[in-house]
Design a protein around this motif. Sequence first.
Motif, PDB file in Angstrom:
ATOM      1  N   UNK A  85      39.779  46.481  34.877  1.00 52.69           N
ATOM      2  CA  UNK A  85      40.583  47.626  35.313  1.00 52.69           C
ATOM      3  C   UNK A  85      42.064  47.373  35.084  1.00 52.69           C
ATOM      4  N   UNK A  86      42.493  46.143  35.294  1.00 53.48           N
ATOM      5  CA  UNK A  86      43.896  45.817  35.083  1.00 53.48           C
ATOM      6  C   UNK A  86      44.251  45.909  33.606  1.00 53.48           C
ATOM      7  N   UNK A  87      43.347  45.436  32.748  1.00 52.26           N
ATOM      8  CA  UNK A  87      43.602  45.490  31.311  1.00 52.26           C
ATOM      9  C   UNK A  87      43.641  46.929  30.815  1.00 52.26           C
ATOM     10  N   UNK A  88      42.828  47.811  31.427  1.00 53.03           N
ATOM     11  CA  UNK A  88      42.812  49.217  31.019  1.00 53.03           C
ATOM     12  C   UNK A  88      44.124  49.910  31.370  1.00 53.03           C
ATOM     13  N   UNK A  89      44.791  49.421  32.393  1.00 52.67           N
ATOM     14  CA  UNK A  89      46.062  50.026  32.788  1.00 52.67           C
ATOM     15  C   UNK A  89      47.172  49.726  31.791  1.00 52.67           C
ATOM     16  N   UNK A 106      37.288  39.073  38.563  1.00 52.37           N
ATOM     17  CA  UNK A 106      38.285  39.676  39.454  1.00 52.37           C
ATOM     18  C   UNK A 106      39.504  38.777  39.495  1.00 52.37           C
ATOM     19  N   UNK A 107      40.627  39.378  39.858  1.00 49.48           N
ATOM     20  CA  UNK A 107      41.857  38.602  39.921  1.00 49.48           C
ATOM     21  C   UNK A 107      42.711  39.113  41.083  1.00 49.48           C
ATOM     22  N   UNK A 151      50.796  41.295  31.484  1.00 46.10           N
ATOM     23  CA  UNK A 151      50.556  42.272  32.540  1.00 46.10           C
ATOM     24  C   UNK A 151      50.933  41.684  33.892  1.00 46.10           C
ATOM     25  N   UNK A 152      50.554  40.428  34.083  1.00 41.21           N
ATOM     26  CA  UNK A 152      50.823  39.735  35.344  1.00 41.21           C
ATOM     27  C   UNK A 152      52.316  39.768  35.683  1.00 41.21           C
ATOM     28  N   UNK A 153      53.152  39.464  34.687  1.00 38.89           N
ATOM     29  CA  UNK A 153      54.584  39.402  34.964  1.00 38.89           C
ATOM     30  C   UNK A 153      55.241  40.776  35.045  1.00 38.89           C
ATOM     31  N   UNK A 154      54.458  41.841  34.770  1.00 36.27           N
ATOM     32  CA  UNK A 154      54.990  43.194  34.889  1.00 36.27           C
ATOM     33  C   UNK A 154      54.296  44.006  35.981  1.00 36.27           C
ATOM     34  N   UNK A 155      53.372  43.362  36.721  1.00 32.10           N
ATOM     35  CA  UNK A 155      52.653  44.072  37.773  1.00 32.10           C
ATOM     36  C   UNK A 155      53.560  44.282  38.986  1.00 32.10           C
ATOM     37  N   UNK A 156      53.522  45.488  39.496  1.00 30.14           N
ATOM     38  CA  UNK A 156      54.336  45.803  40.675  1.00 30.14           C
ATOM     39  C   UNK A 156      53.474  46.480  41.731  1.00 30.14           C
ATOM     40  N   UNK A 164      48.399  42.483  43.120  1.00 29.61           N
ATOM     41  CA  UNK A 164      47.189  43.130  42.586  1.00 29.61           C
ATOM     42  C   UNK A 164      45.955  42.448  43.154  1.00 29.61           C
ATOM     43  N   UNK A 165      44.938  43.256  43.434  1.00 31.52           N
ATOM     44  CA  UNK A 165      43.629  42.746  43.859  1.00 31.52           C
ATOM     45  C   UNK A 165      42.582  43.663  43.248  1.00 31.52           C
TER      46      UNK A 165
END
Length: 307
Positions: free
Chosen positions: A223-227, A206-207, A296-301, A217-218
């Motif tokens: 799941x995050x990678x699938x997005x 989890x992250x 992904x981290x730097x593009x998560x909103x 994000x939590x």
Amino acid sequence: MIHFREITKIFRSELLGQPFTALSNVSFEVPEGSMVGFLGANGAGKTTSLKIIMDFIRPTSGNVEFSSALGSNRQEIFRNIGFLPERPYFYQNLTGHEFLSFMGKLTDLDTKTIEDRVRLWAPRFKIDHALPRELKTYSKGMLQRIGFLATILHEPKIIILDEPLSGLDPIGRKELKDVIVEVHKAGKTVFFSSHIVPDIEEICDRVIFLKNGNLAYDGSVSALMKQAKVQDFIMTVVAPGEIPSTIKLKERLDLPESLTRFTVTPENKDVLLNHLVTNKKSIVSLEMMKPSLEEIFYNTRGTHDPQ
């Protein structure tokens, strides 16, 4: 195990001038048995969050709740937490043995139990050879290791680490990550902060992302990678010859042994593939390029996955 409920933390002082909001209505959970990475750039609010969990500072609003698995009162709860701060203080003139004995006795362990656990873990941390020496002779990596060992000496149920891999060389990071994984496999919940994204991607299930004091994000890493959207495809081909100009390539790289590597967009992948198959060219590999967790981290909103 830990429920961070709508936490806001505002720092006010004459030195700061204007009030500074370190955390803004942040909520997240650390489930029992999980390995949770806590990500964010420097200043995102990670250390402030950990200090609030440990009750070193109080939130402006919101509260932290602990599950019954940690205990029914404050003393039991904090006895079941192992915490390693980012910049721990070590008594420089103590030997490693003396330091671990002191830390063990602070948690009411008897001498035999301390010695047994040091014998168990010191070789795994690769610190056993240095225990007779004074801590002032230790490198930063060695201090990180003995600090981590002291953190798990009393066998807490959850281990909280603030930037445990920061400042270590690649070998030291690999060795400490191996120990974190081993501790987790032994049944401990692990929650650790880092700004080194690949380390989180490698070992966490989890992250949690913080950006500028806000929750971005939590949820689960998978799941995050699938997005993430597929970016490009890389195709390696033996002696492909000329490719028609109608097939749009992002990149063509000629390699040794008559190999050529093409980079194409998803829209052009099938067109190139059909051309190569029709012309009976030998395709060595076709791989999909997915963004890393760091991208992904730097593009998560502001996304949330409760699973």
